[in-house]
Write a protein that holds these residues in place. Structure first.
Motif, PDB file in Angstrom:
ATOM      1  N   UNK A 191      20.841  61.673  39.889  1.00  0.00           N
ATOM      2  CA  UNK A 191      21.299  60.521  39.095  1.00  0.00           C
ATOM      3  C   UNK A 191      20.752  59.229  39.705  1.00  0.00           C
ATOM      4  N   UNK A 194      16.996  59.042  38.990  1.00  0.00           N
ATOM      5  CA  UNK A 194      16.636  58.846  37.587  1.00  0.00           C
ATOM      6  C   UNK A 194      17.031  57.460  37.093  1.00  0.00           C
ATOM      7  N   UNK A 195      18.161  56.938  37.570  1.00  0.00           N
ATOM      8  CA  UNK A 195      18.569  55.593  37.160  1.00  0.00           C
ATOM      9  C   UNK A 195      17.724  54.537  37.873  1.00  0.00           C
ATOM     10  N   UNK A 198      17.425  50.578  37.420  1.00  0.00           N
ATOM     11  CA  UNK A 198      18.096  50.227  36.165  1.00  0.00           C
ATOM     12  C   UNK A 198      19.600  50.060  36.382  1.00  0.00           C
ATOM     13  N   UNK A 199      20.134  50.815  37.327  1.00  0.00           N
ATOM     14  CA  UNK A 199      21.565  50.738  37.623  1.00  0.00           C
ATOM     15  C   UNK A 199      21.827  49.422  38.367  1.00  0.00           C
ATOM     16  N   UNK A 200      22.984  48.809  38.155  1.00  0.00           N
ATOM     17  CA  UNK A 200      23.332  47.577  38.875  1.00  0.00           C
ATOM     18  C   UNK A 200      23.253  47.822  40.381  1.00  0.00           C
ATOM     19  N   UNK A 203      26.434  48.958  41.984  1.00  0.00           N
ATOM     20  CA  UNK A 203      26.790  50.344  41.670  1.00  0.00           C
ATOM     21  C   UNK A 203      25.900  51.316  42.441  1.00  0.00           C
TER      22      UNK A 203
ATOM     23  N   UNK B 194      31.789  51.042  35.198  1.00  0.00           N
ATOM     24  CA  UNK B 194      31.011  49.804  35.180  1.00  0.00           C
ATOM     25  C   UNK B 194      29.660  50.000  34.494  1.00  0.00           C
ATOM     26  N   UNK B 195      29.062  51.159  34.667  1.00  0.00           N
ATOM     27  CA  UNK B 195      27.777  51.412  33.991  1.00  0.00           C
ATOM     28  C   UNK B 195      27.992  51.696  32.505  1.00  0.00           C
ATOM     29  N   UNK B 198      25.469  52.050  29.450  1.00  0.00           N
ATOM     30  CA  UNK B 198      24.158  51.582  29.899  1.00  0.00           C
ATOM     31  C   UNK B 198      23.399  52.713  30.620  1.00  0.00           C
ATOM     32  N   UNK B 199      24.143  53.584  31.273  1.00  0.00           N
ATOM     33  CA  UNK B 199      23.546  54.709  31.989  1.00  0.00           C
ATOM     34  C   UNK B 199      23.059  55.736  30.968  1.00  0.00           C
ATOM     35  N   UNK B 200      21.944  56.432  31.275  1.00  0.00           N
ATOM     36  CA  UNK B 200      21.456  57.467  30.360  1.00  0.00           C
ATOM     37  C   UNK B 200      22.549  58.500  30.118  1.00  0.00           C
ATOM     38  N   UNK B 201      22.665  58.989  28.890  1.00  0.00           N
ATOM     39  CA  UNK B 201      23.739  59.930  28.570  1.00  0.00           C
ATOM     40  C   UNK B 201      23.694  61.163  29.477  1.00  0.00           C
ATOM     41  N   UNK B 203      22.557  61.420  32.485  1.00  0.00           N
ATOM     42  CA  UNK B 203      23.039  61.077  33.824  1.00  0.00           C
ATOM     43  C   UNK B 203      24.559  60.888  33.822  1.00  0.00           C
TER      44      UNK B 203
END
Lengths: 220, 220, 220, 220, 220, 220
Positions: A191, A194-195, A198-200, A203, B194-195, B198-201, B203
């Motif tokens: 995860x 892959x994120x 893009x993830x904050x 986070x 929080x994500x 926005x996070x890929x489904x 993931x």
């Protein structure tokens, strides 16, 4: 959990291994498991130079493979060896031994690995069949394919009824011996990868906090 | 881990609790810990109607608070009670008892909670001081503030040198007794929240897979 | 580990369930998992008398089944419910929630169960697909077949492209939550049962000593 | 748990380390954590003789310190290194990596250590801030002060707004990785040491029985 | 670990139990363990009023005994029952079943208890023999004596060659199922009680800190 | 669990050890436990050639003994040493230290071993007494007898009132540190060995599946 990687070995590596197998000295497979009347196979002689060279090729592939490293958290890897099943041969249902007498400390087999060398069209039968209660996972990989599966299962090589099946096999001691824990840690790592960015950021730091602490908690 | 929520109680709730405290019957605090010579405080009589009404107000606030629910994974909450420290009173360094004799099954104290009712300007001293080896966390909350901290620590109420300190206290049994495990699970839940979408489904499904399995593994 | 039992329900029970499904009121499946955009199914209304009667039939079958009892060490069983998938419906990859809000204490889902009611020839697609990393177990049972699988997996119902798929589903909290531990204890119990009195009495006592102590150690 | 020791290093050692820092070659701190955009610091080059000499001084202090040994149950200690923060530098919130690639076996970071070398009056900002949920422990030690804190926390060095902050940092793998278990064992050892021969001999034997068995049970 | 208490029952209680045994209805002991060919004994009928009155007397003694409470951390106690062995009777080597079907939740047998009622001079043989590998603990208590021993052992009642042996037996589910953990917690409690106020107050608080946290950690 | 093997050493080995003891240099036993005022014994000087030769004889016996290997799962064995108790000597109740400073990694004492060399008729008192709460196991072996017992117990050598007691002692670190787990694994191994090929092959595979997985799970 299972990891199958189809092009784990390059075409050149597959050819090299197939060639080395023609030169290698083979022994009765019962040598490594003398009490099992259902084991009928030939295995490479670990002292034979051709087998040793094949082991180096396979080991190098394991060490460079990022998917394998991420999935397995390998601490030690046993020397890969040839296994050859001719018509009528098989390896009945069995569990891999928990500790292999390798080096100063025995190596715990957490994951088992089969590397397929020759073409599945070359033999009939010979699937690797992994028992999960009443259901079964059956694997018959193309040349260069690697399958990693838990050594904790009962599994077998079903009888080869025609042709010859040629593979290499090895065993991995993982930093995370529990299968479920290893998979959860692998999944969080995927995860994160892959994120990416893009993830904050905050986070991402939280995710790394969880990953690092699970890693500390579960490594043995 | 600590959770401080500044406006945990509404202004009206704080006023109601302050008023009920003027009506409530108070007992010697040593009643709940008779062998501790360093405990000098007054606590509400659990059988007194004013204390019982105050407990209901505090309990309702705990049950509606999403941040508390997410942080604590509460299974059972002890009835909140008043504690009043007048000048010269204190509660020396101590550990909360592991199991409180409440109901048919004793309640394990995993988290302790202090709800501050009167103004910190009304008294001198009286901080809640939580020992973490050579370092100390000191809390003196505004009216309506809640602090949740591990019952597993040595902590104290330092002497009140002037004025009166009025709080409510309670104890929470968590579904996840281990502090580190509880915090890791809470952290993953925050990342998921929080994500959001926005996070890929895919993931997100993987994250839920990890959360659900850690929850199963760690709940006791 | 997986347990598939082909004639788990009698022909009469299957017919009764199929008939009750025609009378039952169905609701949007997202009701039980509102945030999942990949869930498209219809589930029985738990308050509907037809669904409740069906639940009783399924529950009775679970309680009488010795193979299920030996395999699952069930402590609590959620009320079984209908699930119906018409053409175009599916339930995308997901993990079952760790704790179901049933009764005074939430029920931990350790094992999931699907009971197949109508004929697999009646619909296309609709397999239950259980993810084990890169490998997948696919189940499409005959009427009366039960499949028990770990709730800890990511799994899905692949889209039904034609016809209607009718099943009942439920969740089991086991005395032994860890899948591997549960399987080891089950396996020793099977060895004891299959060897019966053929095994030396002293060895049988030793086996019971191990079984009883693993049971104490692992039950939660 | 935290252990702060104010005169961990002698005045002469502090002077020697400060002098070595003027000779040492410094590298971009991101070298040891390349993906973290919030890390802005300079760290010593581990191959530089001045840094290596400083590491020996710090290591000797760690090895002779009885309070540290009792608190940390150290198994392995990473080579201490310089870290220098000039105005505008910082190390944003992060978790220390779980395993450092040191020697044949990676070193698990259970405890982190900062040794303060220059005077806190020499710089503004630059506190070590350790996150415990909504509360924070802030440390800015005098020259020679050592702080040991769990590597399992999220922590940061807040921006230095003026002057220069000079410290050494290292990581300890403990025989007892779990923080709570390590603290309980340390606490029982302190009770035994402080009571000495004042405690009844029989009770002392009982205490040693508990200490030895917790030690066996928890060491990994 | 073992706890033998010689005057667990008063003389009056022993007499009352001996009298009730003459009135009680006895059943074939194999009733509670039908598959064990080595069990030859008579046990009280749990529905018989005399047995029920005896159970109340024994239960009251268990509930009032501080040494037993401190040692066993009892959560639930099964109803005590009579067991009578006449000449030729015995109970061969066996393990007590892990879970007894008592009440809504099965009772886990962590500790077994034998209360001796008649005089050891009244019968030959009949020792309770508890197997610890090649060594054996043999118990033949005086009237009123109680022995508490781990249910996890293989144990037996050796054949009575003359006279009659009359005891009551019961099973205890402990808050702390692991034998070693239970003994360590008991031992720390004994040290605290025996040192009393002689120990420095600060050390006493530290000891209570350890006791409370081990109690939280180990209770299941 | 206890393992006593009566003819662990051959008659020739016992004679050789007795002879070496007459040549060996003995030291005050408090050397290995200086703070224990109840230890009054003489121990061999580990640097003395006679003691070193004796250690080799004892070690060879441990390495060849299949019953010991099966029971103990030894990973490392400390060098055996002489202990001699003359009239008036004893070793009061104590726990063996958890970790012995031997080699690069300390050795965890899981099992303690006493090898009896001279005749029990040669001395009065001097039993090895192992405390199990209110019960005690007492051992006074014949020449050549070995007793293996958990290092986790409180034990003592009761005062020798006349004659001389001569033994060798050593400590074993097991692959399976938990006593109960080690005994369960040993027991399953014994069942497998005793049933041999009499058990159905399929059941034997199942038993091996359990043994291998418990071994992986419990080894540390």
């Amino acid at each position: 959990m299972f990891l199958r990687i189809d092009d784990f070995l390059s075409v050149a590596e597959v050819q090299a291994l197939a060639h080395l197998a023609t030169q290698a000295k083979f022994l009765d497979g019962r040598r490594s498991n003398p009490h099992n009347p259902t084991k009928l196979s030939a295995i490479g002689d670990p002292n034979d130079p051709a087998t040793q060279k094949a082991a180096q090729i396979a080991l190098a592939a394991l060490q460079r493979s990022e998917p394998f490293q991420n999935f397995a958290f390998p601490r030690r890897i046993a020397g890969p060896n040839f296994a050859r099943y001719e018509a009528g041969m098989k390896y009945g249902a069995h569990t891999d031994v928990a500790f292999l007498p390798i080096g100063p400390q025995p190596l715990r087999s957490d994951l088992s690995c089969t590397l397929f060398i020759n073409d599945p069209a070359d033999y009939q039968g010979g699937e690797l069949a992994i028992n999960l209660g009443t259901e079964t996972i059956r694997i018959k990989g193309k040349p260069g394919c690697a399958i990693f599966y838990p050594s904790t299962t009962i599994h077998e090589v079903v009888p080869v009824s025609a042709g010859v099946r040629l593979v290499m096999i090895t065993f991995i001691e993982s930093q995370i011996p529990d299968q479920m824990q290893r998979d959860l840690l692998y999944t969080l790592g995927e995860v994160r990868a892959l994120e990416g960015l893009k993830i904050d950021w905050r986070n991402r730091v939280q995710l790394e906090y969880v990953i690092a602490n699970l890693h500390r908690m579960w490594a043995r």
